[in-house]
Design an enzyme around this catalytic site. Structure first.
Site, PDB file in Angstrom:
ATOM      1  N   VAL A  62       0.880  -1.191  -0.007  1.00 18.12           N
ATOM      2  CA  VAL A  62       0.030  -0.096   0.005  1.00 18.12           C
ATOM      3  C   VAL A  62       0.896   1.293   0.099  1.00 18.12           C
ATOM      4  O   VAL A  62       1.851   1.309   0.656  1.00 18.12           O
ATOM      5  CB  VAL A  62      -0.807  -0.065   1.229  1.00 18.12           C
ATOM      6  CG1 VAL A  62      -1.790   1.275   1.400  1.00 18.12           C
ATOM      7  CG2 VAL A  62      -1.754  -1.290   1.332  1.00 18.12           C
ATOM      8  N   CYS A  63       0.529   2.271  -0.723  1.00 18.82           N
ATOM      9  CA  CYS A  63       1.204   3.545  -0.571  1.00 18.82           C
ATOM     10  C   CYS A  63       0.043   4.587  -0.896  1.00 18.82           C
ATOM     11  O   CYS A  63      -1.262   4.390  -0.790  1.00 18.82           O
ATOM     12  CB  CYS A  63       2.175   3.906  -1.714  1.00 18.82           C
ATOM     13  SG  CYS A  63       1.797   3.871  -3.148  1.00 18.82           S
ATOM     14  N   ARG A  64       0.321   6.055  -1.170  1.00 21.23           N
ATOM     15  CA  ARG A  64      -0.559   7.045  -1.341  1.00 21.23           C
ATOM     16  C   ARG A  64      -1.421   6.708  -2.542  1.00 21.23           C
ATOM     17  O   ARG A  64      -2.524   6.745  -2.588  1.00 21.23           O
ATOM     18  CB  ARG A  64       0.196   8.309  -1.586  1.00 21.23           C
ATOM     19  CG  ARG A  64      -0.653   9.564  -1.484  1.00 21.23           C
ATOM     20  CD  ARG A  64       0.111  10.798  -1.607  1.00 21.23           C
ATOM     21  NE  ARG A  64       0.726  10.761  -2.959  1.00 21.23           N
ATOM     22  CZ  ARG A  64       0.095  11.345  -4.043  1.00 21.23           C
ATOM     23  NH1 ARG A  64      -1.169  11.808  -4.054  1.00 21.23           N
ATOM     24  NH2 ARG A  64       0.956  11.424  -5.157  1.00 21.23           N
ATOM     25  N   GLY A  66      -0.425   4.096  -5.500  1.00 23.75           N
ATOM     26  CA  GLY A  66       0.069   3.053  -6.115  1.00 23.75           C
ATOM     27  C   GLY A  66       1.229   2.570  -6.728  1.00 23.75           C
ATOM     28  O   GLY A  66       1.497   1.613  -7.106  1.00 23.75           O
ATOM     29  N   MET A  90      -3.946   4.688  -1.034  1.00 24.90           N
ATOM     30  CA  MET A  90      -4.840   5.515   0.413  1.00 24.90           C
ATOM     31  C   MET A  90      -5.470   6.545  -0.195  1.00 24.90           C
ATOM     32  O   MET A  90      -6.524   6.981   0.256  1.00 24.90           O
ATOM     33  CB  MET A  90      -3.742   5.875   1.394  1.00 24.90           C
ATOM     34  CG  MET A  90      -2.948   4.950   2.027  1.00 24.90           C
ATOM     35  SD  MET A  90      -4.373   3.657   3.036  1.00 24.90           S
ATOM     36  CE  MET A  90      -4.888   4.716   4.210  1.00 24.90           C
TER      37      MET A  90
END
Length: 98
Positions: A62-64, A66, A90
């Site tokens: 997971v990141c901000r 993708g 996110m």
């Protein structure tokens, strides 16, 4: 590279699935909210922390948005890990955060 949507991840969590989420954002980003139960390992530390991960365990990165989680997914995949990138990150997450 395997991918999963934020909606699919949220549905699995709501169904009681035990997911192994790794959030690769920086600490200041994680401070604004992280998916409950997710482990935080910033992208720059993945290479050094991968010895703490189990190659038999499936992980969702997971990141901000993708992008960084995609980089982490590609890297860990090359090292023999079972990893999936959460598309949209996110920014698209509508579920609970802590």
């Amino acid at each position: 590279m395997k991918t999963i949507t934020t909606t699919e991840v949220q549905q699995l969590i709501e169904q009681g699935e035990k997911l192994n989420l790794i959030d690769v954002r920086e600490a200041d980003e994680v401070a604004t909210g992280i998916i409950p139960g997710a482990q935080h390992i910033s992208l720059g530390l993945i290479e050094f922390k991968m010895q703490d991960l189990d190659k038999k365990t499936p992980y969702i990165m997971v990141c901000r948005s993708g992008g960084r989680s995609g980089q982490a997914t590609a890297f860990l995949e090359q090292q023999g890990f079972d990893v999936t990138n959460m598309n949209g990150g996110m920014m698209m997450w509508a579920g609970e955060t802590k």
